[in-house]
Design a protein around this motif. Sequence first.
Motif: not given
Length: 191
Positions: A40-43, A47, A50-52, A110-111
């Motif tokens: 990540g981060p992926y959105f 936007h 958000e996850a990473s 992850g977060e």
Amino acid sequence: MRFIKKFAVSAVAAAALIGGALLSPASANAAVPYFDGPWGPYFSSDHKAEASGFVSVEKHKTKKWYWDKKKVLVKECYWKHGEKKCDWKYVWKKFKAWKWVDEYKFTVKGELINHAWDTHHKKYRCAWATFKIEPFSGPTYFKKFKNCGEDPKHFWFSGKNAEHISVKVSRGDHWGPKGFFGPWGTVYDHV
């Protein structure tokens, strides 16, 4: 004096043998770090979600049991006209065998951040991360995590023998993702 020396030498040798015996099975299937890295981060497409995180994969050697067949020569005896006769012939026998196989255990941490937790549109108040896990053999399965609050949400999951792990970030309500789906992002690819 000679007795004490022999006793000391034999005690040291015995300790070395015991230490080697205790260490050898553990080192045979000890975990070896195979892959560690961030993802990540992926959105989501707007936007606002958000996850990473971080993924780690360890390689283990394990015994895999299976059934095998082998032709075995057996003696078969019978009575004919009051006389015992024996013949030799080959028959298939089934037996249990094992082999060492590589097993890859993964942990994904992850977060998930929700930038639109206070939106007036209830349908898109939560951030969602959907993980697709594709094992080497067997069916593909999914893991989902949500965050409907202001603070980032931390999560983790683990499994074994994944060939591909992907994530799609989206928005939705408390029960599931509803829209603003981002593209599938790569978390881990087995090479």
